[in-house]
Design a protein around this motif. Structure first.
Motif, PDB file in Angstrom:
ATOM      1  N   PRO A   1       0.945  -1.147   0.543  1.00  0.00           N
ATOM      2  CA  PRO A   1      -0.410   0.125   0.130  1.00  0.00           C
ATOM      3  C   PRO A   1       0.854   1.390   0.092  1.00  0.00           C
ATOM      4  CG  PRO A   1      -0.627  -1.547   1.503  1.00  0.00           C
ATOM      5  CD  PRO A   1       0.658  -2.723   1.013  1.00  0.00           C
ATOM      6  N   MET A   2       1.792   1.417   0.687  1.00  0.00           N
ATOM      7  CA  MET A   2       2.933   2.211   0.313  1.00  0.00           C
ATOM      8  C   MET A   2       3.937   2.115  -0.437  1.00  0.00           C
ATOM      9  SD  MET A   2       4.824   1.926   4.891  1.00  0.00           S
ATOM     10  CE  MET A   2       4.617   1.492   5.095  1.00  0.00           C
ATOM     11  N   ALA A   3       4.127   1.667  -1.124  1.00  0.00           N
ATOM     12  CA  ALA A   3       4.639   2.223  -2.167  1.00  0.00           C
ATOM     13  C   ALA A   3       3.825   2.165  -3.659  1.00  0.00           C
ATOM     14  CB  ALA A   3       5.471  -0.085  -3.169  1.00  0.00           C
ATOM     15  N   ASN A   4       2.431   2.047  -3.724  1.00  0.00           N
ATOM     16  CA  ASN A   4       1.612   2.433  -4.497  1.00  0.00           C
ATOM     17  C   ASN A   4       1.089   3.240  -4.456  1.00  0.00           C
ATOM     18  OD1 ASN A   4       1.696  -0.301  -5.329  1.00  0.00           O
ATOM     19  ND2 ASN A   4      -0.503  -0.793  -4.414  1.00  0.00           N
ATOM     20  N   SER A   5       1.240   3.926  -2.843  1.00  0.00           N
ATOM     21  CA  SER A   5       0.792   5.375  -3.455  1.00  0.00           C
ATOM     22  C   SER A   5       2.151   6.410  -2.854  1.00  0.00           C
ATOM     23  CB  SER A   5       0.726   6.113  -1.396  1.00  0.00           C
ATOM     24  OG  SER A   5      -0.190   4.579  -1.087  1.00  0.00           O
ATOM     25  N   GLY A   6       3.133   5.786  -3.512  1.00  0.00           N
ATOM     26  CA  GLY A   6       4.177   6.663  -3.708  1.00  0.00           C
ATOM     27  C   GLY A   6       5.228   6.627  -3.370  1.00  0.00           C
ATOM     28  N   PHE A   7       5.083   5.646  -2.122  1.00  0.00           N
ATOM     29  CA  PHE A   7       5.896   6.162  -0.466  1.00  0.00           C
ATOM     30  C   PHE A   7       7.262   4.731   0.012  1.00  0.00           C
ATOM     31  CE2 PHE A   7       2.281   9.004   0.083  1.00  0.00           C
ATOM     32  CZ  PHE A   7       3.470   9.724   0.461  1.00  0.00           C
ATOM     33  N   GLU A   8       7.415   4.409  -1.588  1.00  0.00           N
ATOM     34  CA  GLU A   8       8.296   3.166  -1.299  1.00  0.00           C
ATOM     35  C   GLU A   8       9.754   3.241  -0.888  1.00  0.00           C
ATOM     36  OE1 GLU A   8      10.601   0.147  -3.908  1.00  0.00           O
ATOM     37  OE2 GLU A   8       9.066   1.272  -5.371  1.00  0.00           O
ATOM     38  N   HIS A   9       9.846   4.268  -0.956  1.00  0.00           N
ATOM     39  CA  HIS A   9      11.310   5.225   0.243  1.00  0.00           C
ATOM     40  C   HIS A   9      11.213   5.402   1.581  1.00  0.00           C
ATOM     41  CE1 HIS A   9       9.074   8.409   0.136  1.00  0.00           C
ATOM     42  NE2 HIS A   9       9.353   9.016   0.838  1.00  0.00           N
ATOM     43  N   LEU A  10       9.472   4.886   2.279  1.00  0.00           N
ATOM     44  CA  LEU A  10       9.514   4.609   2.920  1.00  0.00           C
ATOM     45  C   LEU A  10       8.930   2.992   3.625  1.00  0.00           C
ATOM     46  CD1 LEU A  10       7.221   7.321   4.143  1.00  0.00           C
ATOM     47  CD2 LEU A  10       9.353   7.430   4.657  1.00  0.00           C
ATOM     48  N   THR A  11       9.407   1.948   2.636  1.00  0.00           N
ATOM     49  CA  THR A  11       8.907   0.899   3.399  1.00  0.00           C
ATOM     50  C   THR A  11      10.422  -0.202   3.961  1.00  0.00           C
ATOM     51  OG1 THR A  11       9.402   0.364   1.085  1.00  0.00           O
ATOM     52  CG2 THR A  11       7.059   0.944   1.258  1.00  0.00           C
ATOM     53  N   GLN A  12      11.645  -0.033   3.345  1.00  0.00           N
ATOM     54  CA  GLN A  12      12.786  -0.227   4.222  1.00  0.00           C
ATOM     55  C   GLN A  12      12.039  -0.745   5.251  1.00  0.00           C
ATOM     56  OE1 GLN A  12      15.068  -0.732   1.917  1.00  0.00           O
ATOM     57  NE2 GLN A  12      15.057  -2.703   3.250  1.00  0.00           N
ATOM     58  N   SER A  13      11.609  -0.557   6.231  1.00  0.00           N
ATOM     59  CA  SER A  13      11.713  -1.564   7.414  1.00  0.00           C
ATOM     60  C   SER A  13      10.679  -2.584   7.206  1.00  0.00           C
ATOM     61  CB  SER A  13      10.692  -0.758   8.247  1.00  0.00           C
ATOM     62  OG  SER A  13       9.375   0.501   8.113  1.00  0.00           O
ATOM     63  N   CYS A  14      10.070  -2.391   6.161  1.00  0.00           N
ATOM     64  CA  CYS A  14       8.695  -3.398   5.714  1.00  0.00           C
ATOM     65  C   CYS A  14       9.738  -4.494   4.738  1.00  0.00           C
ATOM     66  CB  CYS A  14       7.554  -3.351   4.739  1.00  0.00           C
ATOM     67  SG  CYS A  14       6.109  -2.291   5.968  1.00  0.00           S
ATOM     68  N   ASN A  15      10.351  -4.082   4.631  1.00  0.00           N
ATOM     69  CA  ASN A  15      11.591  -4.995   4.169  1.00  0.00           C
ATOM     70  C   ASN A  15      12.886  -6.222   4.190  1.00  0.00           C
ATOM     71  OD1 ASN A  15      10.292  -3.919   1.046  1.00  0.00           O
ATOM     72  ND2 ASN A  15      12.150  -2.458   0.630  1.00  0.00           N
ATOM     73  N   ASP A  16      12.807  -5.058   5.124  1.00  0.00           N
ATOM     74  CA  ASP A  16      13.595  -6.048   6.101  1.00  0.00           C
ATOM     75  C   ASP A  16      13.633  -7.053   7.023  1.00  0.00           C
ATOM     76  OD1 ASP A  16      15.645  -4.110   5.494  1.00  0.00           O
ATOM     77  OD2 ASP A  16      15.464  -2.447   7.058  1.00  0.00           O
ATOM     78  N   LEU A  17      11.996  -6.098   7.061  1.00  0.00           N
ATOM     79  CA  LEU A  17      11.478  -7.617   8.662  1.00  0.00           C
ATOM     80  C   LEU A  17      10.791  -8.546   7.075  1.00  0.00           C
ATOM     81  CD1 LEU A  17       9.953  -8.457  10.774  1.00  0.00           C
ATOM     82  CD2 LEU A  17       7.879  -7.344  10.241  1.00  0.00           C
ATOM     83  N   PHE A  18      10.454  -8.962   6.567  1.00  0.00           N
ATOM     84  CA  PHE A  18      10.365  -9.665   5.100  1.00  0.00           C
ATOM     85  C   PHE A  18      11.500 -10.521   5.255  1.00  0.00           C
ATOM     86  CE2 PHE A  18       8.578 -11.944   1.695  1.00  0.00           C
ATOM     87  CZ  PHE A  18       7.149 -12.074   1.893  1.00  0.00           C
ATOM     88  N   ILE A  19      12.443  -9.726   4.766  1.00  0.00           N
ATOM     89  CA  ILE A  19      13.440 -10.568   4.901  1.00  0.00           C
ATOM     90  C   ILE A  19      13.938 -11.669   5.903  1.00  0.00           C
ATOM     91  CG2 ILE A  19      16.096 -11.227   4.354  1.00  0.00           C
ATOM     92  CD1 ILE A  19      15.669  -8.256   2.087  1.00  0.00           C
ATOM     93  N   GLU A  20      13.779 -11.134   6.658  1.00  0.00           N
ATOM     94  CA  GLU A  20      13.793 -11.678   8.523  1.00  0.00           C
ATOM     95  C   GLU A  20      13.384 -13.049   8.393  1.00  0.00           C
ATOM     96  OE1 GLU A  20      13.074 -11.161  12.661  1.00  0.00           O
ATOM     97  OE2 GLU A  20      14.069  -9.232  11.697  1.00  0.00           O
ATOM     98  N   ASN A  21      12.390 -12.725   8.297  1.00  0.00           N
ATOM     99  CA  ASN A  21      11.215 -13.719   8.581  1.00  0.00           C
ATOM    100  C   ASN A  21      11.037 -15.070   6.965  1.00  0.00           C
ATOM    101  OD1 ASN A  21       9.664 -13.045  10.818  1.00  0.00           O
ATOM    102  ND2 ASN A  21       8.261 -11.205   9.280  1.00  0.00           N
ATOM    103  N   PHE A  22      11.345 -14.565   5.985  1.00  0.00           N
ATOM    104  CA  PHE A  22      11.499 -15.390   4.610  1.00  0.00           C
ATOM    105  C   PHE A  22      12.789 -16.279   4.503  1.00  0.00           C
ATOM    106  CE2 PHE A  22       7.013 -13.701   5.577  1.00  0.00           C
ATOM    107  CZ  PHE A  22       6.324 -14.911   5.281  1.00  0.00           C
ATOM    108  N   THR A  23      13.757 -15.573   4.829  1.00  0.00           N
ATOM    109  CA  THR A  23      15.213 -15.845   4.079  1.00  0.00           C
ATOM    110  C   THR A  23      15.524 -17.838   4.570  1.00  0.00           C
ATOM    111  OG1 THR A  23      16.489 -14.010   4.889  1.00  0.00           O
ATOM    112  CG2 THR A  23      17.669 -16.051   4.710  1.00  0.00           C
ATOM    113  N   GLY A  24      15.806 -18.090   3.639  1.00  0.00           N
ATOM    114  CA  GLY A  24      16.387 -19.841   4.717  1.00  0.00           C
ATOM    115  C   GLY A  24      15.459 -20.652   4.235  1.00  0.00           C
ATOM    116  N   TYR A  25      14.136 -20.584   3.954  1.00  0.00           N
ATOM    117  CA  TYR A  25      13.059 -21.307   2.707  1.00  0.00           C
ATOM    118  C   TYR A  25      13.439 -21.882   2.097  1.00  0.00           C
ATOM    119  CZ  TYR A  25      11.152 -20.585   7.374  1.00  0.00           C
ATOM    120  OH  TYR A  25      11.098 -20.269   8.657  1.00  0.00           O
ATOM    121  N   ASP A  26      13.174 -23.115   1.113  1.00  0.00           N
ATOM    122  CA  ASP A  26      13.388 -23.451  -0.182  1.00  0.00           C
ATOM    123  C   ASP A  26      12.101 -22.730  -0.976  1.00  0.00           C
ATOM    124  OD1 ASP A  26      14.964 -25.325  -0.225  1.00  0.00           O
ATOM    125  OD2 ASP A  26      13.103 -26.575   0.246  1.00  0.00           O
ATOM    126  N   TYR A  27      11.142 -21.699  -0.517  1.00  0.00           N
ATOM    127  CA  TYR A  27      10.082 -21.465  -1.106  1.00  0.00           C
ATOM    128  C   TYR A  27       9.138 -20.278  -0.317  1.00  0.00           C
ATOM    129  CZ  TYR A  27      10.959 -24.634  -5.670  1.00  0.00           C
ATOM    130  OH  TYR A  27      11.556 -25.332  -6.102  1.00  0.00           O
TER     131      TYR A  27
END
Length: 248
Positions: free
Chosen positions: A45-71
């Motif tokens: 939602p933030m990225a679609n609103s033109g605020f992708e530069h504010l999504t880094q914390s979402c990205n970091d948490l996503f990477i933390e949660n989903f690293t290490g799986y096959d899929y």
């Protein structure tokens, strides 16, 4: 294989039955499924609103949660497309790149990775298939009608394995429903008119249910159906593919 289940925030809050159906379906097919408990919104939602530069914390948490799986698998084409196109990290770009390659929408995971050719499912109803724009033109779950090219449809391929189902033919097979994320807020009147047109195509051709790989589109159409006191229901494709002889 070890598969992490990504459940988008709106699915978790509004349509938990679709999340449960996704989990149960994957388990029936022999997949070892994990659910990272700290997952939150992917930041779309933030990225679609033109605020992708504010999504880094979402990205970091996503990477933390989903690293290490096959899929990573999710029952939402739009959220999967967002991750595929926009997941980045200043500190761990290799991990972000790995997730972008290994994340799949449920339908494409079943067809492209598991290569399912048989399902034990039963759904004796007339069903209309809504092709979401993100799934169709972003993830290429089906062939776009405007192209002179061979027809294919991954959702239809799976639904054809369901016993008792009757798939109706639509006049406009891949017309947009008008949701468009924040478009339905910024252009409410246009969005509603598009949604009504999409629903009319299904109801005119006898649909009892409208299904899709994208619950955001179904949510938009469900609101219009309910305001019109329509008997037509929406249902995520995972719920059909996971259905038994007990009618929903």
């Amino acid at each position: 294989m070890r598969v992490a289940l990504f459940i988008p925030c709106y699915v978790n809050q509004l349509y938990p039955s679709a999340a449960i159906a996704t989990l149960e379906l994957l388990q029936k097919l022999g997949v070892e499924v994990f659910y990272p408990a700290k997952q939150t919104c992917c930041g779309q939602p933030m990225a679609n609103s033109g605020f992708e530069h504010l999504t880094q914390s979402c990205n970091d948490l996503f990477i933390e949660n989903f690293t290490g799986y096959d899929y990573v698998v999710a029952p939402s084409a739009s959220c999967v497309l967002h991750i595929k196109d926009h997941l980045h990290s200043h500190e761990n770009e290799d991990a972000a790149r790995e997730i972008r390659v290994r994340i799949f929408e449920l339908v494409e995971f079943l067809t492209d990775v598991l290569k399912i050719e048989k399902l034990d499912a039963h759904f004796p109803h007339k069903v209309g298939m809504h092709q979401s724009c993100h799934g169709l033109r972003g993830l290429h779950l089906a062939q776009m009608s405007e192209l002179v090219a061979p027809h294919f449809s991954k959702p239809q391929h799976l639904l054809n394995m369901v016993q008792g189902i009757e798939m109706i033919s639509l006049d406009r097979t891949d017309e947009c429903c008008g949701f468009g994320g924040l478009f339905c807020i910024a252009e409410e009147a246009v969005s509603v008119k598009m949604g009504k047109d999409r629903i009319t195509d299904h109801t005119r051709n006898g649909a009892e249910y409208i299904t899709s790989p994208d619950l955001s589109c179904l949510m938009h159409m469900e609101g219009i159906l309910q305001r019109n006191n329509s008997k037509v229901k929406i249902i995520h494709i995972a719920e059909i593919l996971n259905s038994s002889k007990v009618e929903i």
